[in-house]
Design a protein around this motif. Sequence first.
Motif, short mmCIF file in Angstrom:
data_model
loop_
_atom_site.label_atom_id
_atom_site.label_comp_id
_atom_site.label_asym_id
_atom_site.label_seq_id
_atom_site.Cartn_x
_atom_site.Cartn_y
_atom_site.Cartn_z
N PHE A 136 0.97 -1.10 0.08
CA PHE A 136 0.06 -0.02 0.12
C PHE A 136 1.04 1.29 -0.14
O PHE A 136 1.96 1.26 0.72
N ASP A 137 0.51 2.22 -0.91
CA ASP A 137 1.30 3.44 -0.82
C ASP A 137 0.70 4.18 0.14
O ASP A 137 -0.37 5.39 0.07
N VAL A 138 1.14 4.12 1.58
CA VAL A 138 0.68 4.93 2.78
C VAL A 138 1.87 5.24 3.70
O VAL A 138 3.08 4.59 3.77
N SER A 139 1.67 6.34 4.33
CA SER A 139 2.66 6.72 5.46
C SER A 139 1.58 6.73 6.73
O SER A 139 0.67 7.11 6.92
N ILE A 140 2.55 5.94 7.59
CA ILE A 140 1.88 5.74 8.91
C ILE A 140 2.62 6.48 10.19
O ILE A 140 3.88 6.18 10.27
N ASP A 141 1.82 7.29 10.85
CA ASP A 141 2.86 8.22 11.52
C ASP A 141 1.99 8.01 13.03
O ASP A 141 0.91 8.38 13.25
N ASN A 142 2.81 7.58 13.76
CA ASN A 142 2.32 7.29 15.46
C ASN A 142 2.76 8.68 16.00
O ASN A 142 3.89 9.00 16.59
N ALA A 143 1.87 9.47 16.25
CA ALA A 143 2.10 10.91 16.63
C ALA A 143 1.46 10.84 18.08
O ALA A 143 1.08 12.06 18.79
N SER A 144 1.55 9.78 19.03
CA SER A 144 0.99 9.49 20.29
C SER A 144 1.54 10.54 21.08
O SER A 144 0.69 11.11 21.97
N ASP A 145 2.65 10.80 21.14
CA ASP A 145 3.54 11.47 22.23
C ASP A 145 3.35 13.02 22.26
O ASP A 145 3.80 13.90 23.05
N ASP A 146 2.72 13.40 20.85
CA ASP A 146 2.82 14.94 20.55
C ASP A 146 1.49 15.36 21.00
O ASP A 146 1.26 16.63 20.62
N TRP A 147 0.45 14.48 21.11
CA TRP A 147 -0.87 15.11 21.48
C TRP A 147 -1.33 14.46 22.88
O TRP A 147 -1.26 13.72 23.42
N GLY A 148 -1.81 15.87 23.55
CA GLY A 148 -2.74 15.61 24.83
C GLY A 148 -4.15 15.51 24.36
O GLY A 148 -4.58 15.88 23.46
N GLN A 149 -5.07 14.94 25.31
CA GLN A 149 -6.32 14.86 24.96
C GLN A 149 -7.03 15.04 26.09
O GLN A 149 -6.83 14.24 27.27
N ILE A 150 -8.14 15.66 26.25
CA ILE A 150 -9.00 15.87 27.33
C ILE A 150 -10.46 15.45 26.76
O ILE A 150 -11.05 16.21 25.87
N ALA A 151 -11.09 14.58 27.61
CA ALA A 151 -12.58 14.40 27.34
C ALA A 151 -13.40 15.07 28.51
O ALA A 151 -13.22 14.87 29.57
N VAL A 152 -14.34 16.05 27.85
CA VAL A 152 -15.11 16.66 28.67
C VAL A 152 -16.79 16.19 28.56
O VAL A 152 -17.24 16.05 27.37
N GLN A 153 -17.21 15.59 29.46
CA GLN A 153 -18.45 14.80 29.41
C GLN A 153 -19.54 15.20 30.48
O GLN A 153 -18.89 15.36 31.61
N GLY A 154 -20.71 15.03 29.95
CA GLY A 154 -21.64 15.40 30.90
C GLY A 154 -22.77 16.45 30.10
O GLY A 154 -22.44 16.89 29.19
N PRO A 155 -24.09 16.61 30.80
CA PRO A 155 -25.03 17.15 30.16
C PRO A 155 -24.62 18.63 30.13
O PRO A 155 -25.20 19.38 29.18
N GLN A 156 -23.72 19.14 30.72
CA GLN A 156 -23.23 20.65 30.63
C GLN A 156 -22.01 20.87 29.85
O GLN A 156 -21.41 21.86 29.69
N ALA A 157 -21.62 19.73 28.95
CA ALA A 157 -20.50 19.86 28.39
C ALA A 157 -20.33 20.97 27.18
O ALA A 157 -19.39 21.37 27.01
N GLU A 158 -21.42 21.01 26.58
CA GLU A 158 -21.72 21.73 25.34
C GLU A 158 -21.37 23.03 25.92
O GLU A 158 -20.82 24.16 25.32
N ASP A 159 -22.14 23.48 26.89
CA ASP A 159 -22.12 24.76 27.26
C ASP A 159 -20.62 25.25 27.65
O ASP A 159 -19.79 26.20 27.40
N VAL A 160 -20.13 24.30 28.45
CA VAL A 160 -18.51 24.59 29.07
C VAL A 160 -17.67 24.60 27.76
O VAL A 160 -16.85 25.37 27.65
N VAL A 161 -17.52 23.68 26.98
CA VAL A 161 -16.64 23.83 25.84
C VAL A 161 -16.92 24.81 24.82
O VAL A 161 -15.99 25.43 24.39
N SER A 162 -18.32 25.25 24.85
CA SER A 162 -18.47 26.38 23.66
C SER A 162 -17.77 27.75 24.20
O SER A 162 -17.47 28.78 23.73
N LYS A 163 -18.04 27.62 25.84
CA LYS A 163 -17.35 28.98 26.36
C LYS A 163 -15.94 29.18 26.27
O LYS A 163 -15.45 30.04 26.24
N MET A 164 -15.40 27.88 26.28
CA MET A 164 -13.93 27.79 26.35
C MET A 164 -13.22 28.03 24.82
O MET A 164 -12.38 28.75 24.48
N LEU A 165 -14.16 27.41 24.09
CA LEU A 165 -13.55 27.27 22.41
C LEU A 165 -14.24 28.16 21.48
O LEU A 165 -13.60 28.13 20.36
#
Lengths: 363, 126
Positions: A136-165
């Motif tokens: 296959f003509d593909v490039s596979i880049d394991n970038a796991s160490d370059d990315w942080g990730q936060i999961a924001v979860q719950g009924p108020q998540a949309e309000d909070v995340v829209s306020k932030m971003l």
Amino acid sequence: MSDEMIKKTCLWQEHVRLGAKMSPFAGFDMPIQYKGITEEHLAVRQKVGMFDVSHMGEIFISGNDALRYVNHIFTNDISNMDSGSILYGMMCYEDGGVVDDLLVYKETEDNHYLLVVNAANIDKDYEWMLENAVGFDVSIDNASDDWGQIAVQGPQAEDVVSKMLGEWVRPLTFYTFVRNDDYIVSRTGYTGEDGFEIYATPEKTIALWKALLAVGVEPCGLGCRDTLRFEAGLPLYGDELSKDISPVMAGLGMFCKLDKEEFIGKEALSRQKADGVMQKLVGIEIEDRAIPRAGYAVELEDGTQVGVVTTGYHSISLDKSICFALVESAYSKLDTPLWIRIRKKVFGGKVVKKRFYQTNYKK
Amino acid sequence: MSKIIEGLLYSESHEWVKVEGDIAVVGVSDYAQAEMGEITYVDLPQVDDEFAAGEEFGALESVKASSDLYSPVSGVVTEVNTALEDAPELVNEDSYANWLIKVRMTNPSETEELMNADSYKTHINE
């Protein structure tokens, strides 16, 4: 694993500062709980909580054959994905056993995909992807160490995340995402609630965590991440999916597109679907407060063992003792009476639906 | 800092014993309940069950984990704290006031093998 081998996420300092109970998980020193599993669990169900999921793996696939390649290693069908959409599925071995379960994000540019995999499997998955990329003509880049990730979860998540971003996050629906210069924001999660998973550089991840904390979002550990996903009927690789537990056995056949031209494991999974499997994953509810734990025996009334518990809790949201168990298929029908041996006692129960808790996604 | 009460005897597996004649009142230490976190279920034996010293007689369960309970002495269960069935959190609130079982000892000299408050303090700080 020695101390030097244990990895830390970009938010490790924050967890220690918050006084989290830390424990090794998937090679990372991770927060299990801050205030307590019950309180954090309820914060996500009733308000909003956030999880450091920076340990998850991010692997980018691109190249002329990227679409064909991802369809080769992935059980779901990515042919008709729109840019900005996400699919859940598995990578399987030829025999139908599971290498990992993962999310595939289709980026704006054609033949560009992000694959998000379990932390414990990053190295194994990356090796597997490389092994199966021959031709296959593909490039596979394991970038796991370059990315942080936060999961924001719950009924108020949309309000909070829209306020932030920004307000632009509001129209995102379940299993869609937007990528801009700073973030990848997806409407996904592992709790059964509405919510977002936000990927960014370590620096931006730390800043976002602090900002979310400042507006009162509850920091939540891996302890309640497991109780929440379990109630929502979501599998955990290693417990409900593994090299020995295929998607068909786990009741996840809908994520395996057997009408696809080809993918690794297709023949085995097709055979399993046609001929049936020896064991199936079920939900069991017992009539007592005793807690069925992973590894406990599932029995018939006469004491014959017909299965084993894979995950179990006294459910925080439902106040019931429930579990997932892998049982002989003959005993997998709803309402089948089954018994669970908990230490020296045996408790009666019955087969119930695996989605114990009514999920609340933004469709 | 864990609370340790003078006058009680302690086992290495963090049970405490209060000797009242030939009866041993058995509970878990403050250290043990704090390590467990929120206790959600207490699995206790029945009256007349018999245990040898060191034998498992039940378990404490938190959301995440289960921790076995070991009888510090040999004997027959004479009483079980049934209040804990509906209110397991009492063990978190005060693990000394909320005992688990009472045992009629068959070999009271076994209590000599248990630790006093000072030795137990050293034990949990090791």
